[in-house]
Every structure is written in C-alpha cells, then in structure tokens.
Design a protein around this motif. Sequence first.
Motif, short mmCIF file in Angstrom:
data_model
loop_
_atom_site.label_atom_id
_atom_site.label_comp_id
_atom_site.label_asym_id
_atom_site.label_seq_id
_atom_site.Cartn_x
_atom_site.Cartn_y
_atom_site.Cartn_z
N GLY A 17 0.81 -1.21 0.00
CA GLY A 17 0.00 0.00 0.00
C GLY A 17 0.84 1.26 0.00
N GLN A 18 0.32 2.32 -0.62
CA GLN A 18 1.05 3.59 -0.62
C GLN A 18 1.32 4.09 0.80
OE1 GLN A 18 2.53 4.63 -3.10
NE2 GLN A 18 1.37 4.51 -4.99
N PRO A 19 0.37 4.00 1.75
CA PRO A 19 0.68 4.47 3.11
C PRO A 19 1.83 3.72 3.76
CG PRO A 19 -1.70 4.32 2.80
CD PRO A 19 -1.07 3.68 1.59
N VAL A 20 2.02 2.46 3.39
CA VAL A 20 3.16 1.71 3.94
C VAL A 20 4.46 2.21 3.31
CG1 VAL A 20 4.16 -0.58 4.26
CG2 VAL A 20 1.67 -0.29 4.36
N ARG A 21 4.42 2.49 2.01
CA ARG A 21 5.59 3.08 1.34
C ARG A 21 5.91 4.45 1.94
NH1 ARG A 21 6.63 6.77 -2.83
NH2 ARG A 21 4.39 7.09 -3.22
N TRP A 22 4.87 5.27 2.13
CA TRP A 22 5.10 6.59 2.71
C TRP A 22 5.71 6.48 4.10
CZ3 TRP A 22 -0.58 8.14 1.29
CH2 TRP A 22 -0.66 8.39 -0.09
N ALA A 23 5.27 5.49 4.87
CA ALA A 23 5.82 5.30 6.21
C ALA A 23 7.31 4.93 6.14
CB ALA A 23 5.04 4.23 6.96
N LEU A 24 7.67 4.06 5.22
CA LEU A 24 9.09 3.71 5.06
C LEU A 24 9.92 4.94 4.71
CD1 LEU A 24 8.87 0.33 3.07
CD2 LEU A 24 9.70 0.62 5.41
N GLY A 77 -10.58 -11.39 -13.08
CA GLY A 77 -11.60 -10.49 -13.60
C GLY A 77 -12.82 -10.36 -12.71
N GLN A 78 -12.70 -10.75 -11.46
CA GLN A 78 -13.84 -10.70 -10.54
C GLN A 78 -13.82 -9.48 -9.62
OE1 GLN A 78 -13.21 -14.76 -8.96
NE2 GLN A 78 -15.23 -15.24 -9.78
N LEU A 79 -12.76 -8.71 -9.69
CA LEU A 79 -12.65 -7.51 -8.87
C LEU A 79 -12.07 -6.41 -9.74
CD1 LEU A 79 -13.09 -6.62 -5.91
CD2 LEU A 79 -10.69 -7.15 -5.48
N ARG A 80 -12.78 -5.30 -9.81
CA ARG A 80 -12.34 -4.19 -10.66
C ARG A 80 -11.24 -3.38 -9.98
NH1 ARG A 80 -17.02 -0.47 -11.69
NH2 ARG A 80 -17.78 -1.31 -9.71
N ARG A 81 -10.24 -3.02 -10.74
CA ARG A 81 -9.15 -2.20 -10.20
C ARG A 81 -9.59 -0.74 -10.10
NH1 ARG A 81 -3.02 -3.62 -11.27
NH2 ARG A 81 -3.12 -5.87 -11.53
N PRO A 82 -9.09 -0.03 -9.10
CA PRO A 82 -9.38 1.40 -9.02
C PRO A 82 -8.63 2.16 -10.10
CG PRO A 82 -7.83 0.78 -7.31
CD PRO A 82 -8.26 -0.49 -7.97
N PRO A 83 -9.07 3.37 -10.42
CA PRO A 83 -8.32 4.20 -11.37
C PRO A 83 -6.89 4.43 -10.88
CG PRO A 83 -10.46 5.17 -10.88
CD PRO A 83 -10.27 4.04 -9.92
N SER A 84 -5.98 4.65 -11.80
CA SER A 84 -4.57 4.81 -11.44
C SER A 84 -4.35 5.98 -10.49
CB SER A 84 -3.72 4.96 -12.70
OG SER A 84 -4.15 6.07 -13.47
N TRP A 85 -5.15 7.06 -10.64
CA TRP A 85 -4.95 8.22 -9.77
C TRP A 85 -5.29 7.88 -8.32
CZ3 TRP A 85 -8.75 10.36 -6.80
CH2 TRP A 85 -10.09 10.11 -7.15
N MET A 86 -6.28 7.00 -8.11
CA MET A 86 -6.61 6.57 -6.75
C MET A 86 -5.49 5.70 -6.18
SD MET A 86 -10.72 5.77 -6.85
CE MET A 86 -10.94 5.99 -5.07
N GLN A 87 -4.91 4.86 -7.02
CA GLN A 87 -3.80 4.03 -6.56
C GLN A 87 -2.60 4.89 -6.17
OE1 GLN A 87 -2.98 0.35 -8.74
NE2 GLN A 87 -4.78 0.74 -10.01
N ARG A 88 -2.29 5.90 -6.99
CA ARG A 88 -1.13 6.75 -6.71
C ARG A 88 -1.29 7.53 -5.41
NH1 ARG A 88 -1.74 8.16 -12.09
NH2 ARG A 88 -2.56 10.21 -11.50
N HIS A 89 -2.53 7.91 -5.09
CA HIS A 89 -2.77 8.74 -3.92
C HIS A 89 -3.21 7.95 -2.69
CE1 HIS A 89 -2.84 11.76 -7.18
NE2 HIS A 89 -2.37 12.56 -6.25
N GLY A 90 -3.01 6.63 -2.73
CA GLY A 90 -3.32 5.82 -1.56
C GLY A 90 -4.79 5.70 -1.25
N LEU A 91 -5.65 5.76 -2.27
CA LEU A 91 -7.09 5.74 -2.06
C LEU A 91 -7.73 4.43 -2.52
CD1 LEU A 91 -7.97 9.38 -3.16
CD2 LEU A 91 -7.84 8.48 -0.83
N GLU A 92 -6.92 3.41 -2.71
CA GLU A 92 -7.48 2.12 -3.12
C GLU A 92 -8.46 1.59 -2.08
OE1 GLU A 92 -6.05 -2.19 -4.91
OE2 GLU A 92 -4.58 -0.65 -4.42
N TRP A 93 -8.19 1.88 -0.80
CA TRP A 93 -9.09 1.44 0.27
C TRP A 93 -10.49 2.01 0.07
CZ3 TRP A 93 -11.64 4.88 3.43
CH2 TRP A 93 -11.18 6.20 3.42
#
Length: 268
Positions: A69-76, A201-217
Amino acid sequence: MIDQGKRSVLGVLVDVVDYDAAAAAVLDAARSRRPFALTALAVHGVMTGVQDRAHGARLNAFDLVTPDGQPVRWALNALHGAGLTDRVYGPDLTLRVLTGCADEGMPVYLYGSTVDTLDRLTAALAALLPGLKIAGTEPSKFRPLRPGEDREIASRIAASGARVVLVGLGCPRQEVFVYAMRPLVGAPLLAVGAAFDYHAGQLRRPPSWMQRHGLEWLWRLGLEPARLWKRYLLLNPAYLTLFAAQKTRLWRAAPPPPATGPPASVPA
C-alpha cells in the motif's frame, strides 16, 4: 534495483525494496528450489501484526515483506528515509513473477479461493501468458487444516513440479498458511490475496490516480461496504495514530522477534 533490507513500520518489518528486486528474489529462490515466504502488506496487513503480537512475529519471520500500500511506502520513506518512488503492489508483482516463470519454463501452483475463481484465473493467465505452465490448482478448504494435512498439501505441490506457489486466502489467513508451509515446501510461497480476484476479472481495479494517492481502500470500501467497513474505517485511523507516535518517538514500535514455532491453527 533497490533492496535495503527490513525496517520497522509500527513494529512490523517491511522491506525497502522495489519490483525488480522483489521479483528477482522470488525467481532466484524458484531456480534453486529454496523455501521462501513473501507477502505484500497494505495498512490492513500491517495492523494485523500490530494488534496480534504473535502474528507480528510470524510476519517478521518472512523472507520478504513488500510495501503493497502507498501508506506503507510513505511510512518507510518518512520513518527511515527509504526514498521509494513506488509501492510493490501484490497483483503487479504477481504478474512480474509469472512472466519470469513463463520465460524460464518454471511451473506454478495456485492455492486458495474457490474452484470458480481458480478456473477463471487459469483461463485469464493462459490468455495473458501463453507460455506459463500451471502445475496444479487447489481451492481453499475454508477451515483449519487437520493434523497431517499440511504435509499432504506439501506433497501434492512437490509432485506437481511447481517452482512457485501463489496463495490467495485473504489477509491474515494467507500469511499464517505461508508461514506454516514454508518449512515443508521447497519453493517460494507468495501470499498475494486479492491478486487472484483481480486477475480472474472478478474484482475491478481502481483508477490509477486513486492508486497513486493511496485511495485504493476507498475504492474497495465502495465495492464491498458491508464486508470492509470495519477494516478501513477503524484500522486506517489507528494506523495513522500509531505512525505519528512512532515518527515523533512517543512510541518505540519495537518489532517482536521473528517466530520460529508452528502456529496453533493453520487456516486453509
């Protein structure tokens, strides 16, 4: 290639690593048929280790724990000056490893989830990576293993000729399973969780901008609110509070020593 070893994030040891180094470590273990345990942890995965010290000790015994997760990367980066520019996301790492397996002719074994998901996943991987060899598949039992079943599973994996094992049981069940099976399987075991559903194909991925900003949750919460609301609405604030305490040195966040003994129960 970045591999700076393990650092404490709230007492859970996470590797300062990038995709290239993580995939290389898995493929190297696969070539030499070495036991190897990997998991990719987001906030929820880290918090399972914080709330259950015995589980934290199991996580700290893994060969590789990537910042999923991005928050884990940010913490590192904030706590240890890691300088990571990207996370190491489980579904993407899975594809990199499988591409390497396909290129080198190393078969893989898929363990976990349901028969339907495994069938969809196998078909999707065959279309995406025609050279990939699926040595075997085995659905989750959705119960703890009975005495001796761990060795039976290990025997089936060995007989299949698999060089890499992907485990999709969901966090934290998959981490307990991988920890317990590591001494029995001469191949890397990767706890990849939602990668099964994403690539099937059973779970849709979030948009890339949400992934970059740690909003996948937030995306996952919107898709499965009834199942995931406690995970995100309770654990995310707790994670931020403990991160602040570690950052300001109000809390030492001492990692528990890596576990060595078998778990009392192994979910499968």
